[in-house]
Write a protein that holds these residues in place. Structure first.
Motif, mmCIF file in Angstrom:
data_model
loop_
_atom_site.group_PDB
_atom_site.id
_atom_site.type_symbol
_atom_site.label_atom_id
_atom_site.label_comp_id
_atom_site.label_asym_id
_atom_site.label_seq_id
_atom_site.Cartn_x
_atom_site.Cartn_y
_atom_site.Cartn_z
ATOM 1 N N MET A 1 9.675 7.225 -3.436
ATOM 2 C CA MET A 1 8.361 7.771 -3.778
ATOM 3 C C MET A 1 8.185 9.195 -3.282
ATOM 4 S SD MET A 1 5.968 4.474 -3.189
ATOM 5 C CE MET A 1 5.502 3.533 -4.641
ATOM 6 N N ILE B 1 4.359 6.188 3.771
ATOM 7 C CA ILE B 1 5.104 5.144 4.483
ATOM 8 C C ILE B 1 6.548 5.606 4.353
ATOM 9 C CG2 ILE B 1 5.809 2.719 4.496
ATOM 10 C CD1 ILE B 1 2.975 2.022 3.648
ATOM 11 N N CYS C 1 4.769 9.346 -0.852
ATOM 12 C CA CYS C 1 4.159 8.249 -0.111
ATOM 13 C C CYS C 1 4.468 8.470 1.362
ATOM 14 C CB CYS C 1 4.719 6.912 -0.569
ATOM 15 S SG CYS C 1 4.177 5.556 0.492
ATOM 16 N N HIS D 1 9.478 4.391 2.414
ATOM 17 C CA HIS D 1 9.419 4.429 0.951
ATOM 18 C C HIS D 1 9.886 5.781 0.414
ATOM 19 C CE1 HIS D 1 5.880 1.278 1.114
ATOM 20 N NE2 HIS D 1 6.974 0.897 1.759
ATOM 21 N N ILE E 1 0.848 -1.191 0.000
ATOM 22 C CA ILE E 1 0.000 0.000 0.000
ATOM 23 C C ILE E 1 0.890 1.250 0.000
ATOM 24 C CG2 ILE E 1 -2.015 -1.010 1.108
ATOM 25 C CD1 ILE E 1 -0.943 0.273 3.752
ATOM 26 N N HIS E 2 0.361 2.323 -0.569
ATOM 27 C CA HIS E 2 1.102 3.581 -0.607
ATOM 28 C C HIS E 2 0.154 4.751 -0.317
ATOM 29 C CE1 HIS E 2 4.612 1.472 -2.039
ATOM 30 N NE2 HIS E 2 3.872 0.908 -2.972
HETATM 31 CU CU LIG Z 1 4.753 3.765 -0.225
#
Ligand SMILES: [Cu+2]
Length: 363
Positions: free
Chosen positions: A355, A342, A340, A345, A287-288
């Motif tokens: 990202m 997270i 993103c 990432h 997931i992003h």
């Molecule tokens: Cu991500």
């Protein structure tokens, strides 16, 4: 003082919370990284560790020969900040190859014909980092196919890969034999073979096309692209100045937007007051949550289906296989981080990577 008067704000704001090691990128550059490998390496970053704690740890020396802790921390902080600044200054870094370019069809007897060749190429994910990529027509993402609901479409695929393959048209509600899944709806397309798909485009929306054979590897290496279907009835479409397709991926090439990692990601540049449509597509396995600074996103469609009640957010979680269409009213000038959320990432003690991009709203 407005944000645009302080160009260092972006750096100040974003450089203070490193959360993980950059081992992921190092490992990714060695070659294909398994999904499990990605997870393991990302997990080894100490997620809760603050920048200060990391610095203290790194600077821990026996008391007898110690430089004063303050001086040591200062030197470490300076070195870290320099790396962060270097990354930001390099953005947007030039790399060879740009994906997602509109593919003009040949039209024969009213049929829109798209010719694709799947082949292995070298792809520059970020400056100097060349990786093996499996592509349609040599780019990641593949050329963008954009058609209209009700169009008759023919797609010729030539397989120049060392493995069998097939194309699945993700989101399109096609007749079963056009669904592109080896042994369920068709035989695999062997190396050297060609195969033709033909159908009348059913449902409008932001869709995708990708391999559905050995897909962890094949999609992870780049066999993916946007398949946009414009509706026959455009009266409900938002009026926008730009329509941007953003494909997210997290396979063997690391964390990418449209096949590139920061600082080689492409900034979106808009004029103050313009409306921007972004079509997110997650071709990855994680997931992003996509977070835009400075302006909210209005979510207007999910998986190509218009939402009866559009909603606003600043962070939109996008799961593997999902597409979301959002509209951004570019009413806040400046260079805005867009990434993103997270954080493994997007950012490490070496600075931003993966990202991360920016939305630049020009006055
Ligand atoms: Cu991500």
């Amino acid at each position: 003082m407005s944000n645009s008067d302080r160009p260092t704000d972006l750096i100040d704001t974003l450089a203070v919370t490193p959360t993980s090691r950059r081992s992921f990128l190092k490992a990714a550059s060695l070659g294909a990284v398994s999904v499990a490998g990605v997870g393991t390496m990302v997990a080894c970053g100490k997620a809760g560790e603050t920048g200060a704690a990391a610095v203290k740890q790194a600077g821990a020396v026996p008391a007898a020969n110690a430089v004063t802790p303050a001086a040591s921390a200062q030197a470490t902080a300076d070195a870290m900040d320099a790396m962060h600044e270097k990354g930001i200054k390099a953005f947007p870094a030039k790399t060879k190859g740009k994906g997602n370019q509109l593919l003009a069809p040949r039209v024969e007897k009213g049929v829109k014909i798209f010719d694709l060749t799947a082949s292995v190429v070298q792809w520059e994910v970020e400056p100097g980092r060349l990786v093996e990529a499996w592509t349609y027509n040599g780019t990641i993402p593949a050329p963008q196919i954009r058609v209209r609901e009700g169009d008759r479409v023919r797609i010729n695929l030539k397989n120049d890969l060392p493995e069998s393959t097939a194309i699945h048209f993700h989101g399109l509600e096609l007749p079963n034999d056009q669904d592109g899944v080896p042994f369920i709806t068709q035989p695999p397309i062997k190396p050297g073979q060609s195969y033709t798909y033909e159908f009348t485009v059913p449902n409008a929306g932001s869709h995708m096309y990708h391999s559905h054979h050995n897909a962890t590897k094949q999609v992870g290496l780049g066999l993916l692209g946007g398949f946009i279907v414009e509706p026959k009835d455009t009266s409900h479409e938002p009026k926008v100045d730009q329509d941007y397709v953003m494909v997210l991926n997290d396979g063997a090439h690391g964390y990418t937007f449209n096949g590139k990692s920061f600082p080689a990601t492409e900034p979106i540049v808009a004029k103050l007051g313009q409306k921007l449509r972004i079509r997110y597509m997650n071709e990855g396995m994680m997931i992003h949550p996509m977070h835009l600074h400075g302006m909210h996103q209005t979510v207007i469609a999910k998986d190509g289906w218009p939402l009866p009640y559009p909603y606003r957010c600043d962070t939109l979680n996008i799961a593997p296989g999902e597409r979301y269409d959002v509209v951004v009213n570019c009413n806040n000038p400046g260079t805005w981080a867009f990434h993103c959320h997270i954080l493994q990432h997007a950012e490490s003690d070496h600075g931003m990577f993966g990202m991360v991009t920016a939305l630049i709203v020009q006055k």
